[in-house]
Design a protein around this motif. Structure first.
Motif, PDB file in Angstrom:
ATOM      1  N   ILE A 122       8.122   1.147   5.033  1.00 48.61           N
ATOM      2  CA  ILE A 122       7.729   0.532   6.299  1.00 48.61           C
ATOM      3  C   ILE A 122       7.144  -0.845   5.979  1.00 48.61           C
ATOM      4  O   ILE A 122       6.366  -0.982   5.028  1.00 48.61           O
ATOM      5  CB  ILE A 122       6.654   1.362   7.021  1.00 48.61           C
ATOM      6  CG1 ILE A 122       7.131   2.793   7.266  1.00 48.61           C
ATOM      7  CG2 ILE A 122       6.249   0.701   8.346  1.00 48.61           C
ATOM      8  CD1 ILE A 122       5.998   3.729   7.698  1.00 48.61           C
ATOM      9  N   ILE A 123       7.513  -1.828   6.753  1.00 48.14           N
ATOM     10  CA  ILE A 123       6.878  -3.140   6.627  1.00 48.14           C
ATOM     11  C   ILE A 123       6.285  -3.510   7.982  1.00 48.14           C
ATOM     12  O   ILE A 123       6.988  -3.540   8.992  1.00 48.14           O
ATOM     13  CB  ILE A 123       7.859  -4.242   6.185  1.00 48.14           C
ATOM     14  CG1 ILE A 123       8.411  -3.934   4.797  1.00 48.14           C
ATOM     15  CG2 ILE A 123       7.162  -5.609   6.173  1.00 48.14           C
ATOM     16  CD1 ILE A 123       9.431  -4.954   4.290  1.00 48.14           C
ATOM     17  N   VAL A 124       4.978  -3.760   8.005  1.00 54.65           N
ATOM     18  CA  VAL A 124       4.289  -4.212   9.215  1.00 54.65           C
ATOM     19  C   VAL A 124       4.139  -5.721   9.109  1.00 54.65           C
ATOM     20  O   VAL A 124       3.576  -6.228   8.138  1.00 54.65           O
ATOM     21  CB  VAL A 124       2.903  -3.548   9.349  1.00 54.65           C
ATOM     22  CG1 VAL A 124       2.178  -4.063  10.588  1.00 54.65           C
ATOM     23  CG2 VAL A 124       3.038  -2.022   9.411  1.00 54.65           C
ATOM     24  N   PHE A 125       4.657  -6.454  10.093  1.00 54.02           N
ATOM     25  CA  PHE A 125       4.629  -7.916  10.009  1.00 54.02           C
ATOM     26  C   PHE A 125       4.469  -8.531  11.397  1.00 54.02           C
ATOM     27  O   PHE A 125       4.606  -7.857  12.421  1.00 54.02           O
ATOM     28  CB  PHE A 125       5.913  -8.429   9.350  1.00 54.02           C
ATOM     29  CG  PHE A 125       7.138  -8.349  10.231  1.00 54.02           C
ATOM     30  CD1 PHE A 125       7.675  -9.489  10.803  1.00 54.02           C
ATOM     31  CD2 PHE A 125       7.755  -7.127  10.497  1.00 54.02           C
ATOM     32  CE1 PHE A 125       8.804  -9.423  11.618  1.00 54.02           C
ATOM     33  CE2 PHE A 125       8.883  -7.044  11.304  1.00 54.02           C
ATOM     34  CZ  PHE A 125       9.408  -8.197  11.872  1.00 54.02           C
ATOM     35  N   LEU A 165       3.808  -4.059   2.978  1.00 54.55           N
ATOM     36  CA  LEU A 165       4.838  -3.077   2.628  1.00 54.55           C
ATOM     37  C   LEU A 165       4.190  -1.733   2.317  1.00 54.55           C
ATOM     38  O   LEU A 165       3.266  -1.650   1.504  1.00 54.55           O
ATOM     39  CB  LEU A 165       5.630  -3.565   1.408  1.00 54.55           C
ATOM     40  CG  LEU A 165       6.604  -2.572   0.762  1.00 54.55           C
ATOM     41  CD1 LEU A 165       7.742  -2.231   1.734  1.00 54.55           C
ATOM     42  CD2 LEU A 165       7.155  -3.140  -0.541  1.00 54.55           C
ATOM     43  N   VAL A 166       4.671  -0.677   2.969  1.00 52.27           N
ATOM     44  CA  VAL A 166       4.192   0.684   2.714  1.00 52.27           C
ATOM     45  C   VAL A 166       5.305   1.451   2.028  1.00 52.27           C
ATOM     46  O   VAL A 166       6.406   1.586   2.582  1.00 52.27           O
ATOM     47  CB  VAL A 166       3.807   1.414   4.017  1.00 52.27           C
ATOM     48  CG1 VAL A 166       3.196   2.780   3.699  1.00 52.27           C
ATOM     49  CG2 VAL A 166       2.837   0.582   4.844  1.00 52.27           C
ATOM     50  N   ILE A 222       0.851  -1.177   0.000  1.00 50.14           N
ATOM     51  CA  ILE A 222       0.000   0.000   0.000  1.00 50.14           C
ATOM     52  C   ILE A 222       0.890   1.232   0.000  1.00 50.14           C
ATOM     53  O   ILE A 222       2.043   1.176   0.430  1.00 50.14           O
ATOM     54  CB  ILE A 222      -0.935  -0.006   1.240  1.00 50.14           C
ATOM     55  CG1 ILE A 222      -2.037   1.052   1.103  1.00 50.14           C
ATOM     56  CG2 ILE A 222      -0.137   0.168   2.531  1.00 50.14           C
ATOM     57  CD1 ILE A 222      -3.127   0.925   2.150  1.00 50.14           C
ATOM     58  N   THR A 223       0.395   2.339  -0.512  1.00 49.38           N
ATOM     59  CA  THR A 223       1.200   3.561  -0.552  1.00 49.38           C
ATOM     60  C   THR A 223       0.959   4.405   0.698  1.00 49.38           C
ATOM     61  O   THR A 223      -0.040   4.237   1.404  1.00 49.38           O
ATOM     62  CB  THR A 223       0.852   4.414  -1.787  1.00 49.38           C
ATOM     63  OG1 THR A 223      -0.499   4.905  -1.652  1.00 49.38           O
ATOM     64  CG2 THR A 223       0.969   3.609  -3.074  1.00 49.38           C
ATOM     65  N   PHE A 224       1.870   5.314   0.951  1.00 49.06           N
ATOM     66  CA  PHE A 224       1.708   6.237   2.071  1.00 49.06           C
ATOM     67  C   PHE A 224       0.410   7.030   1.921  1.00 49.06           C
ATOM     68  O   PHE A 224      -0.325   7.230   2.890  1.00 49.06           O
ATOM     69  CB  PHE A 224       2.893   7.217   2.130  1.00 49.06           C
ATOM     70  CG  PHE A 224       4.164   6.605   2.653  1.00 49.06           C
ATOM     71  CD1 PHE A 224       4.354   6.415   4.013  1.00 49.06           C
ATOM     72  CD2 PHE A 224       5.186   6.229   1.785  1.00 49.06           C
ATOM     73  CE1 PHE A 224       5.528   5.862   4.503  1.00 49.06           C
ATOM     74  CE2 PHE A 224       6.358   5.678   2.258  1.00 49.06           C
ATOM     75  CZ  PHE A 224       6.531   5.490   3.621  1.00 49.06           C
TER      76      PHE A 224
END
Length: 262
Positions: free
Chosen positions: A209-212, A232-233, A181-183
């Motif tokens: 940024i990766i949220v996991f 992934l952002v 996804i984009t910011f």
């Protein structure tokens, strides 16, 4: 090895494991093992950890304390967690350095950017404690700022969920996870990834940024190896649509509150 240098952001609350308070030794060693494996690949690893398992800055008001005082208490909580993680890593024979935004000479070095970079270049895992050393800023903000200062390739936000969702799956059965996804999309959809200050810092500096899910064994290593894990952002995104994932019943990783330091 996809990333030369990473900033790993961990939640202090995650250290509780199944406890109600404090540090769960099993969870602490699990995280240490994951970090050791990542560092063994040659990737330079820096870590920012919250303190919500001990004290959150927002608790100050409930206790009748001054907000600034409460925030400093939260910073000290992050130092305690940082010391615990450092000890766990050293038990695994991983060379570490703890740098603090507050001057605490007996247990950690003062934060100096060039010194932090030098430690990383020598293969040491660098842990940043006490946030940025000022009240009213979260450990998310500290993670973003330190990542920019040390020129990290990415911020990896390890949480108890495996990415960013369109909605809370617990309330919305149709909620799906975004692979990328984009910011801009995050802001437009009002999705909780980090607090706005931290998120804006990453956006303005084009820092992905990766949220996991940090609790899933091997996920950190898979990210280092370049596998697709979590969400992934980025500035441009990959135009990948959200995909169904019913494993979790929680929308987003909880936000740090100022100097509570999750």
């Amino acid at each position: 090895m996809k990333y030369k240098r990473i900033l790993l952001k961990l939640s202090g609350e995650a250290l509780m494991g199944n406890q109600q308070y404090g540090i769960d030794a099993t969870r602490l060693m699990q995280y240490a093992e994951e970090i050791k494996s990542a560092a063994a690949t040659g990737t330079q690893v820096a870590v920012v950890i919250g303190g919500g398992n001990i004290f959150r800055g927002v608790q100050a008001a409930a206790l009748g304390l001054d907000r600034v005082q409460g925030d400093y208490m939260g910073m000290l909580a992050t130092v305690i967690n940082s010391m615990a993680l450092q000890s766990a890593l050293e038990k695994l024979e991983v060379s570490t350095r703890l740098l603090s935004g507050l001057t605490i000479q007996r247990v950690c070095e003062p934060y100096i950017r060039r010194r932090a970079v030098r430690h990383l270049e020598k293969g040491r895992v660098v842990i940043f404690g006490a946030g940025i050393g000022s009240p009213y800023f979260t450990t998310d903000s500290a993670a973003s700022l330190r990542a920019i200062e040390i020129e990290a390739d990415v911020v990896l936000k390890g949480t108890r969920v495996d990415g960013i969702y369109t909605a809370d799956p617990e309330k919305d059965p149709s909620a799906v996870r975004y692979p990328e996804i984009t910011f801009e999309e995050v802001m437009e959809k009002n999705l909780n990834v980090m607090d706005m200050t931290a998120f804006t810092l990453c956006k303005e500096n084009n820092l992905p940024i990766i949220v996991f899910d940090m609790n899933q064994e091997g996920n950190l290593q898979r990210l280092i190896d370049g596998e697709t894990v979590g969400t992934l952002v980025t500035m441009n995104g990959g135009n990948k649509a959200a995909v169904p994932d019913s494993k979790h019943s929680s929308l987003q990783p909880s936000l740090d509150t100022p100097a509570s330091h999750e």
